[in-house]
Design a protein around this motif. Structure first.
Motif, PDB file in Angstrom:
ATOM      1  N   ARG A   1      -9.352  42.306  -1.779  1.00 22.04           N
ATOM      2  CA  ARG A   1     -10.624  41.716  -1.338  1.00 22.04           C
ATOM      3  C   ARG A   1     -10.726  41.735   0.191  1.00 22.04           C
ATOM      4  O   ARG A   1     -11.768  42.040   0.755  1.00 22.04           O
ATOM      5  CB  ARG A   1     -10.755  40.283  -1.855  1.00 22.04           C
ATOM      6  CG  ARG A   1     -11.137  40.165  -3.310  1.00 22.04           C
ATOM      7  CD  ARG A   1     -11.563  38.760  -3.678  1.00 22.04           C
ATOM      8  NE  ARG A   1     -10.466  37.813  -3.537  1.00 22.04           N
ATOM      9  CZ  ARG A   1      -9.605  37.520  -4.495  1.00 22.04           C
ATOM     10  NH1 ARG A   1      -9.690  38.120  -5.667  1.00 22.04           N
ATOM     11  NH2 ARG A   1      -8.635  36.643  -4.292  1.00 22.04           N
TER      12      ARG A   1
ATOM     13  N   GLY B   1     -12.207  48.590  -7.859  1.00 22.46           N
ATOM     14  CA  GLY B   1     -10.843  48.083  -7.866  1.00 22.46           C
ATOM     15  C   GLY B   1     -10.050  48.801  -6.794  1.00 22.46           C
ATOM     16  O   GLY B   1     -10.599  49.204  -5.761  1.00 22.46           O
TER      17      GLY B   1
ATOM     18  N   GLY C   1      -4.504  41.099  -5.398  1.00 25.73           N
ATOM     19  CA  GLY C   1      -5.959  41.133  -5.492  1.00 25.73           C
ATOM     20  C   GLY C   1      -6.622  40.515  -4.275  1.00 25.73           C
ATOM     21  O   GLY C   1      -7.676  40.981  -3.818  1.00 25.73           O
TER      22      GLY C   1
ATOM     23  N   GLN D   1      -2.294  38.743  -8.723  1.00 22.82           N
ATOM     24  CA  GLN D   1      -3.509  38.122  -8.198  1.00 22.82           C
ATOM     25  C   GLN D   1      -3.450  37.992  -6.678  1.00 22.82           C
ATOM     26  O   GLN D   1      -4.472  38.049  -5.995  1.00 22.82           O
ATOM     27  CB  GLN D   1      -3.760  36.770  -8.850  1.00 22.82           C
ATOM     28  CG  GLN D   1      -2.762  35.678  -8.503  1.00 22.82           C
ATOM     29  CD  GLN D   1      -3.215  34.314  -9.022  1.00 22.82           C
ATOM     30  OE1 GLN D   1      -4.262  34.196  -9.642  1.00 22.82           O
ATOM     31  NE2 GLN D   1      -2.418  33.304  -8.756  1.00 22.82           N
TER      32      GLN D   1
ATOM     33  N   PRO E   1     -10.324  43.422  -6.331  1.00 20.76           N
ATOM     34  CA  PRO E   1      -9.226  43.374  -7.298  1.00 20.76           C
ATOM     35  C   PRO E   1      -9.480  44.227  -8.534  1.00 20.76           C
ATOM     36  O   PRO E   1      -8.537  44.698  -9.162  1.00 20.76           O
ATOM     37  CB  PRO E   1      -9.148  41.887  -7.675  1.00 20.76           C
ATOM     38  CG  PRO E   1      -9.833  41.166  -6.576  1.00 20.76           C
ATOM     39  CD  PRO E   1     -10.902  42.094  -6.080  1.00 20.76           C
TER      40      PRO E   1
ATOM     41  N   TYR F   1      -6.075  43.637 -10.909  1.00 18.42           N
ATOM     42  CA  TYR F   1      -5.513  42.628 -10.006  1.00 18.42           C
ATOM     43  C   TYR F   1      -6.410  41.405  -9.903  1.00 18.42           C
ATOM     44  O   TYR F   1      -6.474  40.755  -8.868  1.00 18.42           O
ATOM     45  CB  TYR F   1      -5.259  43.257  -8.627  1.00 18.42           C
ATOM     46  CG  TYR F   1      -4.393  44.480  -8.715  1.00 18.42           C
ATOM     47  CD1 TYR F   1      -3.028  44.365  -8.948  1.00 18.42           C
ATOM     48  CD2 TYR F   1      -4.938  45.757  -8.606  1.00 18.42           C
ATOM     49  CE1 TYR F   1      -2.222  45.491  -9.058  1.00 18.42           C
ATOM     50  CE2 TYR F   1      -4.138  46.888  -8.711  1.00 18.42           C
ATOM     51  CZ  TYR F   1      -2.786  46.744  -8.940  1.00 18.42           C
ATOM     52  OH  TYR F   1      -1.993  47.861  -9.057  1.00 18.42           O
ATOM     53  N   GLN F   2      -7.098  41.106 -10.999  1.00 19.01           N
ATOM     54  CA  GLN F   2      -7.989  39.954 -11.029  1.00 19.01           C
ATOM     55  C   GLN F   2      -7.189  38.658 -11.040  1.00 19.01           C
ATOM     56  O   GLN F   2      -5.968  38.651 -11.210  1.00 19.01           O
ATOM     57  CB  GLN F   2      -8.869  40.027 -12.275  1.00 19.01           C
ATOM     58  CG  GLN F   2      -8.077  40.002 -13.574  1.00 19.01           C
ATOM     59  CD  GLN F   2      -8.921  40.334 -14.767  1.00 19.01           C
ATOM     60  OE1 GLN F   2      -9.911  39.674 -15.036  1.00 19.01           O
ATOM     61  NE2 GLN F   2      -8.523  41.365 -15.508  1.00 19.01           N
TER      62      GLN F   2
END
Length: 543
Positions: free
Chosen positions: A140, A37, A136, A133, A72, A76-77
């Protein structure tokens, strides 16, 4: 040759075992990062900055992540777009000393996220809030960037989408990492970035139908809640606000209750300005050390003076609020500057609070936790203004209600709960509130006593890690090295993030995560660059 993330994700685990002996024979230093994460990505950036300083040493990094997405993590998904970051875009980053990295990424990259949430290359306002998100997506992107940059330096990075079940310490600074399907790998260094513990199941409701102990992601259960059902939320801070707002966004019409033990309400995020500490400084801490006068009383004297300098009364700040929750939010929205200077001061204390905390005795740490921690932590994590406005609207519509003095919650029958609220100023002994759903939004547990992590349970059982009296696992403060059950520092075994709560006190903000990642990596690299290091490889424990 560099590989993109999709190729890395397809890494063949069986090939690791076949090549492991070759890697060790070639003198490769192998690092395992457990969890990918925000803490894991921040650690990779620090490794990118520091690994070139060790010269010709061959290094390989393997990153384990049990969740569905690398970058994430859990926090932070992909979830509802109503869940906002509580920091403005220009001060959000996972890279140490680059607080505007996220904002720069938005400007440079741009992103399209659904029909009604578009960010162009023109960027967004620096004082704007974005969804968790969307942050997130930034993580990524930064993960792909850092893995690509590492491989350009000749440092192979591998991502394995599996849960680490156990870590066993071997001789000569070697660890065995065990994961499913009877697979295991040996590494020279472990960095735990395992993320948040689940909230504590305070009222032992696990197993009851329509009880949710871990509130994220909200998409797992909110669609199951019928519009007219009653929902009880344990807590009244940012997570509770998130849940209420998402429920309202799906046209929920049944009552929503915030259940809390006290009237400790959050602040609203204000514009942060520079604040120079005058009293709660490292120089004053050193003076107390020289005089051997480090006590909770001496430190609180300095804190009170700092409060006065911000225009906030100490006594009123730490007393439970006498207002209703809705009145509190309304007053802040009308004049949020009341606490803006305190927020600037509180953020500035991040640079010193760890040293002060570390200087206290265990007894004084327990005293502070008991008397002041809840009030401090509640106000240290403020609500985005957008969220506060939506809460006020829900209060005024009568959909959202707040009850303090929560005593207990019991389940009865099928899908039914009753919350018992004490009424100290009324003749009625208890007020009972009935709910169809109960959601635990009390926040991540600092304690690992009831950890749901198989890895943490196994590490505790083997005594490779030990519980910290004040939360998380025991660490060496300076290096972030894990301490075993005998109080010994375990060589090349580090931890970052929520699991270090207790050693560092405040660990939940992104800037503190990146600060600890930097400290741990610097310690590792300093040791690797030491000419004497290779002569000490037969010792499990750090000097």
């Amino acid at each position: 040759m560099n590989r993109n993330l999709s190729e890395i994700f397809q890494y063949n685990i069986s090939s690791v075992s076949k090549r492991a002996s070759l890697f060790r024979a070639n003198g490769e230093f192998r690092i395992a990062i457990v969890g990918c994460g925000a803490a894991g990505v921040s650690t990779l950036f620090e490794l990118l900055k520091e690994l070139p300083s060790i010269g010709e040493q061959k290094v390989k990094i393997v990153i384990f992540e049990k969740g569905p997405a690398f970058g994430p993590g859990f926090a932070y998904q992909c979830d509802s777009k109503e869940l906002l970051m509580n920091m403005i875009s220009s001060t959000t980053s996972i890279i140490q000393n680059q607080e505007n990295d996220f904002w720069n990424w938005v400007i440079d990259q741009g992103c399209h996220f659904g029909d009604d949430q578009i960010f162009s290359k023109a960027g967004i306002a620096p004082d704007g809030y974005v969804s968790r998100q969307y942050f997130g997506a930034y993580l990524r992107s930064r993960l792909e960037k850092v893995t690509s940059a590492l491989e350009k330096l000749g440092i192979e990075t591998v991502l394995i989408n599996m849960e680490v079940l156990n870590i066993v310490a071997l001789d000569k600074n070697r660890f065995k990492v065990i994961f499913p399907k009877n697979c295991s790998e040996e590494f020279n260094c472990i960095i735990l970035c395992t993320g948040n513990e689940a909230p504590e199941d305070i009222f032992k409701l696990k197993g009851a139908s329509q009880y949710v102990n871990n509130p994220y992601p909200t998409t797992q259960y909110l669609q199951l809640i019928k519009r007219h059902e009653s929902v009880g939320i344990i807590g009244g801070q940012l997570t509770a606000a998130d849940i209420a707002v998402v429920l309202a966004n799906q046209s929920h019409q049944g009552p929503i209750y915030f259940f809390t033990r006290e009237n400790n309400f959050p602040l609203i995020r204000s514009r942060i300005k520079r604040h120079d500490l005058k009293y709660l400084t490292l120089s004053n801490l050193n003076k107390l050390r020289e005089k051997n006068e480090i006590t909770i009383r001496s430190i609180l004297r300095l804190a009170r003076k700092e409060f006065l300098a911000t225009g906030v009364r100490w006594n009123s700040f730490f007393k439970p609020c006498k207002e209703e929750y809705s009145s509190w939010i309304h007053s802040l929205l009308l004049n949020e500057s009341n606490f803006s200077s305190w927020q600037s001061f509180a953020i500035e204390t991040d640079s010193v609070i760890g040293e002060y905390w570390n200087s206290l005795s265990n007894a004084d740490k327990s005293l502070f936790t008991r008397k002041f921690h809840r009030s401090w932590s509640t106000k240290r994590v403020p609500l985005p203004k957008h969220t506060a406005l939506k809460l006020l609207s829900l209060f005024r519509l009568g959909i959202l209600r707040h009850y303090s003095n929560l005593q207990r919650i019991d389940s009865f029958g099928r899908n039914k709960f009753v919350a018992s609220i004490s009424c100290p100023q009324k003749s009625v002994t208890n007020n009972q509130i009935f709910c169809d759903w109960v959601i635990n939004a009390s926040g991540p547990s600092k304690s690992i006593n009831g950890s749901e992590s198989v890895l943490i349970k196994n590490l505790l059982e083997s005594s490779l890690v030990a519980k910290n009296l004040h939360g998380g696992i025991s660490l060496d403060y300076e290096s972030s090295l894990v301490m075993d059950a005998n109080g010994e520092k375990v060589n090349n075994f580090y931890a970052i993030g929520q699991i270090t709560a207790g050693t560092y006190y405040f660990v939940s903000s992104l800037d503190m995560v990146s600060l600890r990642a930097k400290a741990a990596v610097n310690h590792l690299i300093t040791r690797l660059g030491n000419d004497d290091y290779r002569l000490k490889q037969d010792s499990l424990y750090a000097p």
